[in-house]
Write a protein that holds these residues in place. Structure first.
Motif, PDB file in Angstrom:
ATOM      1  N   THR A 193       4.455-112.358 -42.289  1.00  0.00           N
ATOM      2  CA  THR A 193       5.444-111.527 -42.994  1.00  0.00           C
ATOM      3  C   THR A 193       6.100-112.232 -44.171  1.00  0.00           C
ATOM      4  O   THR A 193       6.673-111.568 -45.052  1.00  0.00           O
ATOM      5  CB  THR A 193       6.563-111.086 -42.031  1.00  0.00           C
ATOM      6  N   MET A 251       8.716-113.946 -43.776  1.00  0.00           N
ATOM      7  CA  MET A 251      10.127-113.977 -43.407  1.00  0.00           C
ATOM      8  C   MET A 251      10.357-115.002 -42.305  1.00  0.00           C
ATOM      9  O   MET A 251       9.410-115.450 -41.646  1.00  0.00           O
ATOM     10  CB  MET A 251      10.579-112.595 -42.911  1.00  0.00           C
ATOM     11  N   LEU A 287       4.409-114.853 -36.755  1.00  0.00           N
ATOM     12  CA  LEU A 287       5.200-113.766 -37.316  1.00  0.00           C
ATOM     13  C   LEU A 287       5.731-114.147 -38.701  1.00  0.00           C
ATOM     14  O   LEU A 287       5.682-113.344 -39.647  1.00  0.00           O
ATOM     15  CB  LEU A 287       6.354-113.458 -36.364  1.00  0.00           C
ATOM     16  N   SER A 288       6.192-115.362 -38.828  1.00  0.00           N
ATOM     17  CA  SER A 288       6.711-115.830 -40.118  1.00  0.00           C
ATOM     18  C   SER A 288       5.604-115.973 -41.155  1.00  0.00           C
ATOM     19  O   SER A 288       5.772-115.596 -42.328  1.00  0.00           O
ATOM     20  CB  SER A 288       7.432-117.165 -39.934  1.00  0.00           C
ATOM     21  N   TRP A 311      11.684-115.952 -38.521  1.00  0.00           N
ATOM     22  CA  TRP A 311      11.571-115.168 -37.297  1.00  0.00           C
ATOM     23  C   TRP A 311      12.752-114.221 -37.167  1.00  0.00           C
ATOM     24  O   TRP A 311      12.582-113.037 -36.826  1.00  0.00           O
ATOM     25  CB  TRP A 311      11.508-116.087 -36.068  1.00  0.00           C
ATOM     26  N   ALA A 350      12.331-111.255 -39.494  1.00  0.00           N
ATOM     27  CA  ALA A 350      11.231-110.376 -39.099  1.00  0.00           C
ATOM     28  C   ALA A 350      11.582-109.547 -37.867  1.00  0.00           C
ATOM     29  O   ALA A 350      11.339-108.332 -37.831  1.00  0.00           O
ATOM     30  CB  ALA A 350       9.968-111.197 -38.845  1.00  0.00           C
TER      31      ALA A 350
END
Length: 451
Positions: free
Chosen positions: A177, A179, A173-174, A181, A184
């Motif tokens: 994105t 970002m 996810l990081s 976690w 996000a």
């Protein structure tokens, strides 16, 4: 100051039901010695939201509707939703090898996909305990856990509940994105649902929070419990939320709100092949446990942090959502009793665990199950006592008698009371027919030696 609430707009129920549920929550919290708890019920047409007690037993701070509680593993549902939103946007392929997304992982686990991570079918071990993982980076954590020698079974062929899989999902996810976690999951999931974000480790949270509690057996007093989740494990268990927040998440995953696209919600609820969750649930989707009850399949998740117990159930057919938070380990028993009270008062039967299985048949001797099994750093030893009864010891703890059945399922016997509880099952190698795995409480251990 007023705090936003995630409670969905709906008609309020009669005051009598609200009062009865509130009274039962008050009473049962005292019985179970739980300092504070919240219950939120969306019947599909109206909302009941009640709470009781204190957020901190020492400070005696009130447990309000807005108080956020450490959710433990219910966090995984929010992490999975965030990842699947990226899939829905075309930024990720659900069946893409994890090693392509995280290049510092070993290339020889290339069969593990994003789908496997979210459904606990990757064959990854649970991961090290939180105290050992403090100060470890995600890269180091995953490089140590995601190795061929630690893989419990070929990816996609079994189920083993794994925090490590969600550490990897959070890292993906990081990476995608750019970002953290926390950033996000806040931007993709929490804010669209109207949930004020709160995480373990927040030094100045934007809302009231509760801590966990444990019973001191020597003094008989309930005292605060320290949260020791390592920062690297945040995607698996660092979210705090209220019962109303959980109800909003529950409505989203059954397609009853705009918080998630219908395609994402449908994907989360779809049972994954080989996701036999054992005693945790009847099956598993992507970030959601699935429970059978009265011919319907409910979805949700359970979570226990240090001294908290939180539960979410949602029925996509009726639109009923039930969410519970409690700030003591004993709140698991409170949750079960409140589910029974809800059935009595409203007729809503909420599954608190998997449906009762088919009859196992008579108990059988299973001497071939004796041996040593491992899940990462955890060792399970099955031995036969003097009468040939198998016993299970985990990391050297006192052995617990097992009752085995012809289908290789087994029950655990409480040595003190003789009470029988569902334990798990043994598995045979499909080629050799030899017992090669043991699944206990949803976690699978691979056989490494004979007794």
């Amino acid at each position: 100051m007023p705090y936003p609430t995630a409670a969905p707009a709906a008609h309020r129920p009669s005051t009598s039901l609200q009062q009865e549920l509130g009274n039962r929550l008050d009473s049962l919290a005292r019985v179970h010695r739980v300092p504070g708890a919240q219950l939120s019920v969306h019947t599909g047409t109206h909302v009941v939201s009640v709470r009781t007690g204190t957020a901190d037993a020492l400070a005696n701070t009130p447990f309000t509707t807005e108080t956020a509680v450490p959710l433990g593993s219910v966090t995984k549902t929010a992490t999975a939703a965030a990842v699947l939103l990226l899939v829905d946007d075309g930024d990720l392929d659900l069946d893409e090898p994890v090693s392509d997304l995280l290049p510092d992982l070993p290339r020889d686990i290339s069969d593990v996909t994003v789908r496997h991570l979210l459904s606990h079918t990757a064959g990854l071990p649970t991961g090290p305990d939180s105290d050992s993982a403090v100060g470890t980076t995600a890269s180091r954590y995953l490089s140590a856990v995601c190795t061929p020698r630690n893989i419990l079974f070929p990816p996609g062929t079994g189920f083993s509940y794994s925090n490590a899989g969600y550490v990897a999902a959070g890292r993906i996810l990081s990476e995608v994105t750019g970002m953290t976690w926390q950033e996000a999951v806040t931007a993709l999931v929490l804010e669209p649902l109207g949930i004020v974000p709160a995480f373990l480790g927040d030094t100045a949270p934007d809302r009231p929070v509760a801590g966990g509690h444990a019973l001191n057996t020597a003094t008989g007093l309930v005292r605060p419990a320290r949260q020791n989740l390592a920062p690297v494990e945040a995607p698996a268990g660092a979210l705090l939320a209220s019962a109303d927040d959980l109800a909003a998440l529950g409505r989203a995953v059954i397609g009853r709100s705009d918080g998630l696209p219908a395609a994402v919600a449908d994907l989360m609820r779809r049972p994954e092949p080989s996701a036999d969750a054992g005693t945790l649930a009847d099956s598993w989707g992507l970030g959601l446990a699935l429970f059978r009850q009265d011919g319907r399949t409910w979805c949700g998740h359970d979570g226990n942090a240090q001294g908290t117990s939180c539960h979410l159930r949602a029925d996509p057919d009726s639109g009923v959502v039930v969410a519970f938070t409690g700030n003591a380990g004993a709140a698991t028993g409170l949750w079960r009793d409140m589910a029974a009270e809800l059935a009595r008062l409203t007729g809503i039967r909420v599954p608190t665990g998997p449906a009762a299985g088919t009859h196992h048949g008579p108990a059988v001797a299973l001497p071939e199950c004796a041996g040593t099994y491992r899940n990462g750093g955890t060792e399970y030893v099955v031995k036969l006592d003097g009468e040939g009864t198998p016993t299970l010891s985990v990391d050297g703890d006192c052995p617990i008698p097992l009752v085995c059945y012809p289908d290789l399922s087994c029950d655990l016997v409480d040595p003190a009371t003789g009470r029988v509880e569902p334990g798990g099952r043994f598995h045979r190698d499909p080629v050799t027919g030899a017992i090669d795995r043991l699944q206990v409480s949803g976690r699978t251990a691979r056989r490494t030696g004979t007794d």
